[in-house]
Scaffold this active site. Structure first.
Site, PDB file in Angstrom:
ATOM      1  N   GLU A 261       0.898  -1.179   0.000  1.00 46.43           N
ATOM      2  CA  GLU A 261       0.000   0.000   0.000  1.00 46.43           C
ATOM      3  C   GLU A 261       0.925   1.215   0.000  1.00 46.43           C
ATOM      4  O   GLU A 261       1.541   1.519   1.024  1.00 46.43           O
ATOM      5  CB  GLU A 261      -0.882   0.038   1.257  1.00 46.43           C
ATOM      6  CG  GLU A 261      -1.482  -1.290   1.705  1.00 46.43           C
ATOM      7  CD  GLU A 261      -2.583  -1.800   0.806  1.00 46.43           C
ATOM      8  OE1 GLU A 261      -3.071  -1.010  -0.017  1.00 46.43           O
ATOM      9  OE2 GLU A 261      -2.918  -2.984   0.901  1.00 46.43           O
ATOM     10  N   CYS A 295      -1.965   9.740   2.080  1.00 46.47           N
ATOM     11  CA  CYS A 295      -1.498   9.171   0.810  1.00 46.47           C
ATOM     12  C   CYS A 295      -2.473   9.388  -0.342  1.00 46.47           C
ATOM     13  O   CYS A 295      -2.067   9.564  -1.479  1.00 46.47           O
ATOM     14  CB  CYS A 295      -1.236   7.674   0.992  1.00 46.47           C
ATOM     15  SG  CYS A 295      -2.614   6.839   1.772  1.00 46.47           S
TER      16      CYS A 295
HETATM   17  P1  NAD Z   1       8.615   4.953   4.508  1.00 51.54           P
HETATM   18  O1  NAD Z   1       8.518   4.072   3.325  1.00 51.54           O
HETATM   19  O2  NAD Z   1       9.822   5.800   4.657  1.00 51.54           O
HETATM   20  O3  NAD Z   1       8.551   4.063   5.847  1.00 51.54           O
HETATM   21  C1  NAD Z   1       7.486   3.161   6.073  1.00 51.54           C
HETATM   22  C2  NAD Z   1       7.955   2.111   7.055  1.00 51.54           C
HETATM   23  O4  NAD Z   1       9.006   1.358   6.461  1.00 51.54           O
HETATM   24  C3  NAD Z   1       8.496   2.659   8.373  1.00 51.54           C
HETATM   25  O5  NAD Z   1       8.078   1.846   9.440  1.00 51.54           O
HETATM   26  C4  NAD Z   1      10.017   2.535   8.180  1.00 51.54           C
HETATM   27  O6  NAD Z   1      10.728   2.387   9.389  1.00 51.54           O
HETATM   28  C5  NAD Z   1      10.098   1.263   7.355  1.00 51.54           C
HETATM   29  N1  NAD Z   1      11.343   1.131   6.595  1.00 51.54           N
HETATM   30  C6  NAD Z   1      12.184   2.097   6.162  1.00 51.54           C
HETATM   31  N2  NAD Z   1      13.240   1.559   5.518  1.00 51.54           N
HETATM   32  C7  NAD Z   1      13.061   0.214   5.533  1.00 51.54           C
HETATM   33  C8  NAD Z   1      13.806  -0.882   5.042  1.00 51.54           C
HETATM   34  N3  NAD Z   1      14.967  -0.708   4.397  1.00 51.54           N
HETATM   35  N4  NAD Z   1      13.318  -2.136   5.231  1.00 51.54           N
HETATM   36  C9  NAD Z   1      12.141  -2.315   5.883  1.00 51.54           C
HETATM   37  N5  NAD Z   1      11.399  -1.313   6.392  1.00 51.54           N
HETATM   38  C10 NAD Z   1      11.846  -0.065   6.214  1.00 51.54           C
HETATM   39  O7  NAD Z   1       7.271   5.821   4.556  1.00 51.54           O
HETATM   40  P2  NAD Z   1       6.850   6.942   5.611  1.00 51.54           P
HETATM   41  O8  NAD Z   1       7.663   8.165   5.341  1.00 51.54           O
HETATM   42  O9  NAD Z   1       6.823   6.378   6.984  1.00 51.54           O
HETATM   43  O10 NAD Z   1       5.310   7.189   5.190  1.00 51.54           O
HETATM   44  C11 NAD Z   1       4.921   7.993   4.136  1.00 51.54           C
HETATM   45  C12 NAD Z   1       4.567   7.176   2.908  1.00 51.54           C
HETATM   46  O11 NAD Z   1       3.556   6.197   3.226  1.00 51.54           O
HETATM   47  C13 NAD Z   1       3.968   8.016   1.812  1.00 51.54           C
HETATM   48  O12 NAD Z   1       4.508   7.654   0.575  1.00 51.54           O
HETATM   49  C14 NAD Z   1       2.480   7.670   1.878  1.00 51.54           C
HETATM   50  O13 NAD Z   1       1.787   7.926   0.682  1.00 51.54           O
HETATM   51  C15 NAD Z   1       2.540   6.220   2.218  1.00 51.54           C
HETATM   52  N6  NAD Z   1       1.253   5.721   2.760  1.00 51.54           N
HETATM   53  C16 NAD Z   1       0.460   4.914   1.983  1.00 51.54           C
HETATM   54  C17 NAD Z   1      -0.783   4.464   2.465  1.00 51.54           C
HETATM   55  C18 NAD Z   1      -1.702   3.596   1.636  1.00 51.54           C
HETATM   56  O14 NAD Z   1      -2.660   3.050   2.189  1.00 51.54           O
HETATM   57  N7  NAD Z   1      -1.472   3.444   0.341  1.00 51.54           N
HETATM   58  C19 NAD Z   1      -1.187   4.837   3.751  1.00 51.54           C
HETATM   59  C20 NAD Z   1      -0.367   5.666   4.502  1.00 51.54           C
HETATM   60  C21 NAD Z   1       0.864   6.099   4.000  1.00 51.54           C
END
Ligand code: NAD
Length: 491
Positions: A261, A295
């Site tokens: 997602e 998002c």
């Molecule tokens: P992000 O991708 O930076 O981080 C998301 C999660 O992944 C965090 O828990 C982070 O610690 C973890 N993470 C980071 N690096 C990783 C790695 N190498 N391996 C495994 N896990 C890792 O995103 P963010 O900045 O926390 O959130 C914002 C993003 O989330 C935006 O792009 C937003 O659109 C998206 N989002 C999507 C939905 C949806 O339902 N489609 C909902 C909410 C947010």
């Protein structure tokens, strides 16, 4: 301004030397901690255990051990436990809402009115669905007696972002648990508070130890080991496309089914015959909800050129009315951005967009707040070419990019040109025309005369750069947590 007093349970929870990981029904401390910052003040309000690969392994072992008993439990007993958990979420609404608001910076009235109660409803919805679902499906096949058995996968992993930590925790694990899987959840290290607090309610609900395990920490240190773990049977990641691709790649290598997602760059199509006041209210509301850190929000506004001036004036008036302030003030409609990093990111995009030629419609400014601390900005609007960085990339702030259009079909083509595909909206009084246009927008969700429409039973997910694997909130989500096994006997 009058701030609500913190609930005694919130004060007690935050005062701990270290908010530990919840694994196998027990709280585990870590060698190192991560500070949790209240974005309203910029001050540290708590320390959480920073999980490592060994913590992840412990959580996976606990979930694997708990799986056979949870999977074999009568469906109605499992559903009853999940409903009890939902009931406890409602009983603890104020504590959870305050933790969520302090952590994310979102207005307390939003946490009380949406994030927490809507999250609780998710457990009821999937518990009910699990009671009604068919787990044995007879097959009509010549000369073979056959049926399909639907079975849970085993340990399901979840990695979550920081913007809707509580709601997403419910949307993800609820269907997996109702289907008989056990779960390991890696909460965002930026906003882990309400999710970790749930450990207490999981215990109180009587959900067996190891069925739900929660920890937080830096992504590479404790997110990646989850996706790579040999006991993992199903993965779900919510976050940025960049990290989503990495998780998808790891799951591909291990042949573990994976739901993604991801981000979005949604559009709103405001037609010539739209109710302009309703569109202005709806779209100003969309970009100020959660300070634009949503998002699926509408960040590219395609407005028919004949109504552009009137619409812009109406939107500006709506944005000026938005009450910006502390997350703990009941009058606040928009809080700060979640972190200093996010504050810098939004400002950086704004500067780059203008340097590339975007024109300012409503400027980005910093509002005056009580102590002039925290990561506050005012909603802002830009306009200009479609090759501008602010048009193309997800900013995640209270902002939109306005683009005039003449022909609806041409606007649809332009909207569909970006590779994101999460959610768009069409604003028109002609509902047949609106439905036709909504169907032509390439995304998981097309909304009419509204933006951000959520309900259980209404599938929500993304396509292309916005996601993979079917999304959340529907019967399909529930069945995606059951694998099919064919049983056949030649006659
Ligand atoms: P992000 O991708 O930076 O981080 C998301 C999660 O992944 C965090 O828990 C982070 O610690 C973890 N993470 C980071 N690096 C990783 C790695 N190498 N391996 C495994 N896990 C890792 O995103 P963010 O900045 O926390 O959130 C914002 C993003 O989330 C935006 O792009 C937003 O659109 C998206 N989002 C999507 C939905 C949806 O339902 N489609 C909902 C909410 C947010």
């Amino acid at each position: 301004m009058s701030l609500i007093p913190p609930h005694s349970l919130v004060t007690e929870f935050l005062a701990q030397e270290q908010i530990a990981s919840f694994i196998g029904g027990t709280w585990y401390s870590s060698k190192s901690t991560i500070p949790v910052i209240d974005p309203t003040s910029g001050e540290v309000v708590a320390s959480v255990a920073s999980a490592e690969a060994s913590t992840v392994d412990q959580a996976m072992q606990a979930a694997d051990k708990a799986f056979p008993e949870w999977a074999a439990m009568p469906v109605s007993d499992r559903a009853a436990l999940l409903k009890r958990f939902a009931g406890l979420i409602r009983e603890n609404l104020e504590t959870l809402a305050q933790l969520e608001s302090i952590d994310v910076g979102k207005p307390i009235e939003n946490s009380r009115g949406f994030d927490i109660p809507f999250g609780a409803d998710c457990f009821d919805y999937f518990a009910n669905l699990s009671n009604e679902a068919e787990y044995t499906v007879p097959l009509e096949v010549n000369d073979i007696d056959a049926h399909v058995q639907r079975k849970p996968y085993g340990v399901c992993g979840f990695i979550f972002p920081w913007n809707f930590p509580f709601t997403l925790f419910c949307w993800g694990p609820a269907p997996a648990l109702a289907a008989g899987n056990t779960v390991v959840v890696k909460a965002s290290e930026v906003t882990p508070l309400a999710t970790l607090y749930l450990g207490h309610l999981i215990k109180e609900a009587g959900i067996p130890d190891g069925v739900i395990n929660i920890y937080t920490g830096e992504g590479r240190a404790c997110g990646q080991p989850l996706a790579e773990h040999s006991l993992l049977k199903h993965m779900s990641f919510t976050g940025s496309p960049q990290i989503g691709k990495l998780i998808g790649k790891i799951c591909g290598e291990h042949l573990v089914p994976c739901k993604l997602e991801l981000g979005g760059k949604g559009a709103a199509l405001v037609t010539q015959d739209a109710d302009l006041q309703a569109a202005a209210e709806g779209l100003a509301g969309a970009i100020t909800l959660n300070t634009g850190q949503v998002c699926c929000t509408a960040t590219r506004w395609f407005v028919h050129s004949s109504v552009l001036d009137t619409f812009t004036q109406l939107v500006r008036a709506e944005l000026e009315k938005t009450a910006i302030g502390s997350s703990m003030d009941e009058k606040t409609q928009m809080g700060p951005l979640v972190s200093e990093t996010q504050y810098d990111r939004v400002n950086d995009y704004y500067k780059k967009g203008i340097a590339e030629g975007a024109k300012v419609v409503v400027p980005l400014t910093t509002p005056t707040t009580t102590n002039n601390a925290g990561y506050f900005i005012k909603p802002h609007l830009l306009t200009g070419d479609e090759d501008n960085i602010c048009y193309r990339e997800e900013i995640f702030g209270p902002t939109a990019y306005i683009v005039p259009f003449e022909e609806e079909e041409n606007a649809i083509d332009r909207i569909n040109r970006l590779s994101y595909g999460l959610a768009n909206s069409v604003w028109s009084k002609d509902l047949d025309r609106a439905t036709d246009l909504a169907g032509k927008l390439i995304a998981g969700n097309s909304w009419i005369n509204a933006h951000n429409v959520f309900a259980y039973g209404l599938p929500y997910g993304g396509v292309n750069l916005s996601g993979l694997g079917g999304g959340v909130n529907s019967p399909e989500t529930f069945y995606s947590y059951l694998r099919n096994q064919t049983i056949a006997r030649p006659l």
